[in-house]
Every structure is written in structure tokens, then in C-alpha cells.
Design an enzyme around this catalytic site. Structure first.
Site, PDB file in Angstrom:
ATOM      1  N   LYS A   9      58.117  49.792  35.203  1.00  0.00           N
ATOM      2  CA  LYS A   9      57.090  48.841  34.775  1.00  0.00           C
ATOM      3  C   LYS A   9      56.492  48.091  35.966  1.00  0.00           C
ATOM      4  O   LYS A   9      55.307  47.781  35.958  1.00  0.00           O
ATOM      5  CB  LYS A   9      57.611  47.882  33.705  1.00  0.00           C
ATOM      6  CG  LYS A   9      58.822  47.083  34.059  1.00  0.00           C
ATOM      7  CD  LYS A   9      59.246  46.231  32.879  1.00  0.00           C
ATOM      8  CE  LYS A   9      60.691  45.774  32.942  1.00  0.00           C
ATOM      9  NZ  LYS A   9      61.411  45.782  34.185  1.00  0.00           N
ATOM     10  N   ARG A  58      61.951  38.398  28.458  1.00  0.00           N
ATOM     11  CA  ARG A  58      63.044  39.354  28.328  1.00  0.00           C
ATOM     12  C   ARG A  58      63.971  38.996  27.167  1.00  0.00           C
ATOM     13  O   ARG A  58      64.934  39.712  26.910  1.00  0.00           O
ATOM     14  CB  ARG A  58      63.861  39.317  29.617  1.00  0.00           C
ATOM     15  CG  ARG A  58      63.774  40.558  30.461  1.00  0.00           C
ATOM     16  CD  ARG A  58      64.565  40.288  31.709  1.00  0.00           C
ATOM     17  NE  ARG A  58      64.971  41.441  32.390  1.00  0.00           N
ATOM     18  CZ  ARG A  58      64.362  41.934  33.466  1.00  0.00           C
ATOM     19  NH1 ARG A  58      63.261  41.378  33.921  1.00  0.00           N
ATOM     20  NH2 ARG A  58      64.853  42.972  34.070  1.00  0.00           N
ATOM     21  N   ARG A 117      66.573  54.351  44.127  1.00  0.00           N
ATOM     22  CA  ARG A 117      65.705  53.199  44.352  1.00  0.00           C
ATOM     23  C   ARG A 117      66.143  52.442  45.619  1.00  0.00           C
ATOM     24  O   ARG A 117      67.328  52.257  45.860  1.00  0.00           O
ATOM     25  CB  ARG A 117      65.786  52.284  43.132  1.00  0.00           C
ATOM     26  CG  ARG A 117      64.800  51.152  43.169  1.00  0.00           C
ATOM     27  CD  ARG A 117      64.329  50.831  41.776  1.00  0.00           C
ATOM     28  NE  ARG A 117      65.129  49.757  41.195  1.00  0.00           N
ATOM     29  CZ  ARG A 117      64.722  49.033  40.157  1.00  0.00           C
ATOM     30  NH1 ARG A 117      63.565  49.268  39.591  1.00  0.00           N
ATOM     31  NH2 ARG A 117      65.485  48.092  39.667  1.00  0.00           N
ATOM     32  N   ARG A 124      69.395  47.713  46.282  1.00  0.00           N
ATOM     33  CA  ARG A 124      69.497  46.361  45.730  1.00  0.00           C
ATOM     34  C   ARG A 124      70.906  46.149  45.213  1.00  0.00           C
ATOM     35  O   ARG A 124      71.484  47.049  44.619  1.00  0.00           O
ATOM     36  CB  ARG A 124      68.514  46.259  44.557  1.00  0.00           C
ATOM     37  CG  ARG A 124      67.436  45.240  44.757  1.00  0.00           C
ATOM     38  CD  ARG A 124      66.343  45.456  43.759  1.00  0.00           C
ATOM     39  NE  ARG A 124      66.775  45.072  42.416  1.00  0.00           N
ATOM     40  CZ  ARG A 124      65.963  45.110  41.359  1.00  0.00           C
ATOM     41  NH1 ARG A 124      64.714  45.513  41.494  1.00  0.00           N
ATOM     42  NH2 ARG A 124      66.399  44.751  40.175  1.00  0.00           N
ATOM     43  N   ARG A 136      73.090  46.144  32.975  1.00  0.00           N
ATOM     44  CA  ARG A 136      71.691  45.747  32.772  1.00  0.00           C
ATOM     45  C   ARG A 136      71.065  46.499  31.599  1.00  0.00           C
ATOM     46  O   ARG A 136      70.250  45.949  30.872  1.00  0.00           O
ATOM     47  CB  ARG A 136      70.886  45.987  34.048  1.00  0.00           C
ATOM     48  CG  ARG A 136      71.203  44.957  35.110  1.00  0.00           C
ATOM     49  CD  ARG A 136      70.758  45.399  36.468  1.00  0.00           C
ATOM     50  NE  ARG A 136      69.320  45.485  36.590  1.00  0.00           N
ATOM     51  CZ  ARG A 136      68.704  46.162  37.549  1.00  0.00           C
ATOM     52  NH1 ARG A 136      69.410  46.829  38.436  1.00  0.00           N
ATOM     53  NH2 ARG A 136      67.393  46.169  37.617  1.00  0.00           N
TER      54      ARG A 136
END
Ligand code: ADP
Ligand code: ZN
Length: 210
Positions: A13, A88, A123, A156, A167
């Protein structure tokens, strides 16, 4: 146009939000980026937030609601904005409604959990400026080096596999109910995330225009 991007962590997103921001010349407001900046610079909010983000938990509603309230008041949001990573939770969505902001479109990027877990392992993020990369789909020009600022690219802390699982659980439990919330308002559009970023972008643009 005021737009919200919904979707699981790693659904892409953020990337889609950036494309839309360019096309419509409106700013992207990413709570994830604002929180990471605060962690990097070591502000009081950052120190507090870190206890949650590192575990893959959500930062408390009142903290992110405060961040958004302050940010949306700035002049650059007057002609529209894109929210990436907010709301969220249902209480966050209700707080946004109370701020009197009209939401024109909610784009939900759908990607299955398995694909997400795969993607998260490739990522990377710049430790200096926070720019995001993906070793499969959005490679830096030079291995391990940020295109923007020359900073070092790292995984990260919250992209480690154990944290990603947590998550995703949080997403399904607390964020997914927002689909129904916005469906009822008639503004939700679902976009199936494609393998190629450009294909997802084409679907996103279409969903914004119809
Ligand atoms: P993702 O890749 O999961 O979409 P983000 O960059 O949007 O990641 O957010 C990273 C972390 O920051 C989240 O896991 C959460 O701890 C915190 N965070 C970001 N936005 C919110 C929000 N709206 N409410 C609560 N916590 C948030
Ligand atoms: Zn950088």
C-alpha cells in the site's frame, strides 16, 4: 481527493500510495514513516512507540490519532491527502470521522498471507532516510545502498519473520474490520495485488476513477 489505503503489512500500500500521490499531486501521510522518523531521531514519542513496533503490536490509538490530527491540519493537505497506514482500528476510523474529514475513496490492496511473508523477507529500508526497497520488485541501483541518499539498506526490525507473523495477526483482528466499516459508507474499492507493481498501480488508478 481524500484517500485511504488499507491492506496487510507488506501488501504494497505504501508503494501504491506514492504513485497516487505523484499522479494527483497530493501528499502521502504515512503513520509508519512518521513513527519510524520519531524512533530514528529519538523523540519521546519515538521511544514510547518503539516498545510496540518492535513486537509487531499497534501503537496506542491516542498516540496515532494525535499524530494524524496535527498532520492533517497542515496547509499541504488542504487540496487532498492520502493516508497510508491509518486508520488501523475502528476507534481510529471513528476519530477520523470526528475530525470532520470527508473520505472519498478507500483502496484495499489484497494479498494473501503466504505471499506477504515471502515478500517481507526481501524488503529493505534505508537506515538514514527511511526509503523502502524490495530485492525482488523494487531494487536499489547499487546493492545495499539507498538511491536517494547513499545510506545503508537494512532489514526493518519489525520485518523479522517472528514479528511479521504477529503483525499479520494484528491486521486480521484489528484492521480488517475496517473493510466493512468503509463498505457500508460506499467508498471501499478492492484491488487484488498483482505480482508486478505497475499492474497493481493500473488497477489502483482505475479504482480511483470509477
Ligand atoms: P506496514 O508495513 O505494517 O504497513 P507501517 O510502516 O505502516 O507498516 O507501520 C509500522 C508499525 O508502526 C506498525 O506495525 C505499528 O506498530 C505502527 N503503526 C503504524 N501506523 C499505525 C496505526 N495507525 N496505529 C497503530 N500503530 C501504527
Ligand atoms: Zn536513504
Amino acid at each position: 481527493m481524500n484517500i485511504i489505503f488499507l491492506g496487510a503489512p507488506g501488501a504494497g500500500k505504501g508503494t501504491q500510495a506514492e504513485m497516487v500521490a505523484k499522479k494527483y499531486s497530493i501528499p502521502t501521510v504515512s503513520t509508519g514513516n512518521i513513527i519510524r522518523d520519531a524512533i530514528r531521531t529519538g523523540t519521546e514519542m519515538g521511544l514510547k512507540a518503539r516498545e510496540y513496533t518492535d513486537k509487531g503490536h499497534l501503537v496506542p490509538d491516542e498516540v496515532v490519532i494525535g499524530i494524524i490530527e496535527e498532520r492533517l491540519e497542515k496547509d499541504d493537505c488542504k487540496n487532498g491527502f492520502i493516508l497510508d497506514g491509518f486508520p488501523r482500528t475502528i476507534p481510529q476510523a471513528e476519530a477520523l470521522d470526528r475530525m470532520g474529514t470527508k473520505i472519498d475513496r478507500v483502496i484495499d490492496i489484497e494479498v494473501d498471507d503466504e505471499t506477504i511473508i515471502e515478500r517481507m523477507s526481501s524488503r529493505r529500508v534505508c537506515e538514514k532516510c527511511g526509503a523502502s526497497y524490495n530485492l525482488e520488485s523494487k531494487k536499489p541501483k547499487v546493492d545495499g545502498v539507498c538511491d536517494n541518499c547513499g545510506g545503508k539498506l537494512v532489514v526493518r526490525d519489525d520485518d523479522k519473520p517472528e514479528t511479521v507473523k504477529s503483525r499479520l495477526e494484528v491486521y486480521h483482528k484489528q484492521t480488517e474490520p475496517l473493510k466493512e466499516y468503509y463498505e457500508k459508507k460506499g467508498v471501499l474499492r478492492v484491488v487484488e495485488g498483482q505480482q508486478d507493481i505497475e499492474d497493481t498501480t493500473a488497477l489502483t488508478f482505475k479504482a480511483l476513477e470509477e
